[in-house]
Design a protein around this motif. Structure first.
Motif, short mmCIF file in Angstrom:
data_model
loop_
_atom_site.label_atom_id
_atom_site.label_comp_id
_atom_site.label_asym_id
_atom_site.label_seq_id
_atom_site.Cartn_x
_atom_site.Cartn_y
_atom_site.Cartn_z
N UNK A 90 -18.25 17.67 15.36
CA UNK A 90 -18.21 16.50 14.50
C UNK A 90 -16.78 16.06 14.23
N UNK A 91 -16.57 14.76 14.27
CA UNK A 91 -15.32 14.17 13.81
C UNK A 91 -15.62 13.59 12.43
N UNK A 92 -14.90 14.07 11.43
CA UNK A 92 -15.05 13.56 10.07
C UNK A 92 -13.85 12.68 9.76
N UNK A 93 -14.12 11.49 9.24
CA UNK A 93 -13.07 10.55 8.86
C UNK A 93 -13.26 10.21 7.39
N UNK A 94 -12.21 10.39 6.61
CA UNK A 94 -12.25 10.06 5.19
C UNK A 94 -11.05 9.17 4.88
N UNK A 95 -11.33 7.90 4.55
CA UNK A 95 -10.27 6.95 4.25
C UNK A 95 -10.16 6.82 2.74
N UNK A 96 -9.09 7.37 2.20
CA UNK A 96 -8.85 7.27 0.76
C UNK A 96 -7.88 6.14 0.46
N UNK A 97 -7.39 6.13 -0.74
CA UNK A 97 -6.44 5.10 -1.15
C UNK A 97 -5.06 5.30 -0.56
N UNK A 98 -4.61 6.55 -0.53
CA UNK A 98 -3.26 6.84 -0.05
C UNK A 98 -3.21 7.50 1.30
N UNK A 99 -4.32 8.12 1.71
CA UNK A 99 -4.30 8.85 2.98
C UNK A 99 -5.65 8.78 3.66
N UNK A 100 -5.62 9.12 4.94
CA UNK A 100 -6.84 9.24 5.73
C UNK A 100 -6.85 10.64 6.31
N UNK A 101 -7.97 11.32 6.15
CA UNK A 101 -8.11 12.67 6.70
C UNK A 101 -9.04 12.62 7.90
N UNK A 102 -8.65 13.35 8.95
CA UNK A 102 -9.44 13.45 10.18
C UNK A 102 -9.64 14.92 10.49
N UNK A 103 -10.87 15.29 10.81
CA UNK A 103 -11.18 16.69 11.12
C UNK A 103 -12.16 16.72 12.28
N UNK A 104 -11.88 17.55 13.27
CA UNK A 104 -12.87 17.85 14.30
C UNK A 104 -13.27 19.29 14.07
N UNK A 105 -14.56 19.51 13.99
CA UNK A 105 -15.03 20.87 13.75
C UNK A 105 -16.41 21.09 14.32
N UNK A 106 -16.72 22.37 14.46
CA UNK A 106 -18.06 22.80 14.87
C UNK A 106 -18.51 23.79 13.82
N UNK A 107 -19.58 23.45 13.13
CA UNK A 107 -19.99 24.28 12.01
C UNK A 107 -18.89 24.28 10.96
N UNK A 108 -18.67 25.43 10.33
CA UNK A 108 -17.66 25.53 9.28
C UNK A 108 -16.25 25.66 9.86
N UNK A 109 -16.15 25.77 11.18
CA UNK A 109 -14.85 25.93 11.83
C UNK A 109 -14.19 24.57 12.06
N UNK A 110 -13.17 24.29 11.27
CA UNK A 110 -12.40 23.06 11.45
C UNK A 110 -11.35 23.35 12.52
N UNK A 111 -11.52 22.75 13.68
CA UNK A 111 -10.66 23.05 14.82
C UNK A 111 -9.34 22.29 14.79
N UNK A 112 -9.37 21.08 14.25
CA UNK A 112 -8.18 20.24 14.21
C UNK A 112 -8.24 19.39 12.96
N UNK A 113 -7.20 19.47 12.14
CA UNK A 113 -7.16 18.74 10.87
C UNK A 113 -5.88 17.93 10.81
N UNK A 114 -6.02 16.68 10.35
CA UNK A 114 -4.85 15.82 10.16
C UNK A 114 -5.02 15.05 8.87
N UNK A 115 -3.93 14.90 8.16
CA UNK A 115 -3.88 14.04 6.98
C UNK A 115 -2.78 13.03 7.23
N UNK A 116 -3.13 11.76 7.23
CA UNK A 116 -2.19 10.70 7.57
C UNK A 116 -1.96 9.80 6.36
N UNK A 117 -0.75 9.36 6.18
CA UNK A 117 -0.43 8.46 5.07
C UNK A 117 -0.87 7.04 5.42
#
Length: 177
Positions: free
Chosen positions: A49-76
């Motif tokens: 799964x690719x999870x995208x969360x667009x907040x007010x100040x940042x956007x978080x992106x995560x690729x994971x399988x199950x509870x294992x987050x394989x790649x995480x990024x937090x962008x301004x």
């Protein structure tokens, strides 16, 4: 709060005035927690799964399988931050959307490269920004904008249509209406 100059003042006052202990977390930790939260609300535990969360100040992106987050990024690259930069006063000026898209593509290019080898089976959006876009897409398709959008599927073309519609209104008041 993470980037606020007065963050420690906020933390102290939250403790003193409300009895709340605030822990300021990193963007990557925020991404990890968002990913875990999504797994509690959406049945994607057995899918990449690719999870995208667009907040007010940042956007978080995560690729994971199950509870294992394989790649995480937090962008301004949050909604408020981008609105202030490209749409001052909430106004969509001539060429502003094109300028914003070009800038975003250049900012996202290295992230896209990082994520390229980790193909997701499903993309899950979480946040008020994404929820609002899903509600508008549903309304444009003839559905109810007021019903819950939890676990709703929205196509990429519907998201593009919503984006174009929102950008077609010059002022924040017009967009709100």
């Amino acid at each position: 709060v993470r980037e606020a100059e007065n963050r420690m003042t906020f933390v102290r006052r939250a403790q003193a005035e409300a009895g709340i202990e605030v822990e300021i977390i990193s963007g990557v930790e925020e991404a990890r927690l968002i990913h875990l939260g999504v797994l509690q609300g959406v049945e994607v535990f057995d899918r990449r799964t690719l999870v995208i969360d667009i907040g007010g100040g940042s956007t978080e992106l995560v690729v994971g399988l199950g509870a294992n987050a394989e790649l995480l990024r937090s962008l301004r690259l949050g909604a408020i931050r981008l609105t202030e930069r490209f749409f001052p006063g909430g106004r969509v000026g001539p060429g502003a959307a094109l300028e914003a898209r070009r800038w975003l593509r250049s900012e996202l290019e290295p992230v896209v490269r990082d994520f390229r080898g980790r193909r997701a089976e499903v993309v899950v959006g979480s946040s008020g920004t994404i929820e609002t876009m899903a509600r508008i897409a549903r309304a444009l398709g003839g559905g109810s904008a007021s019903a819950s959008v939890s676990n709703t599927t929205v196509s990429a073309s519907a998201i593009r249509q919503v984006s174009e519609l929102v950008l077609s209104f010059e002022t924040a008041e017009e967009r709100a209406d």
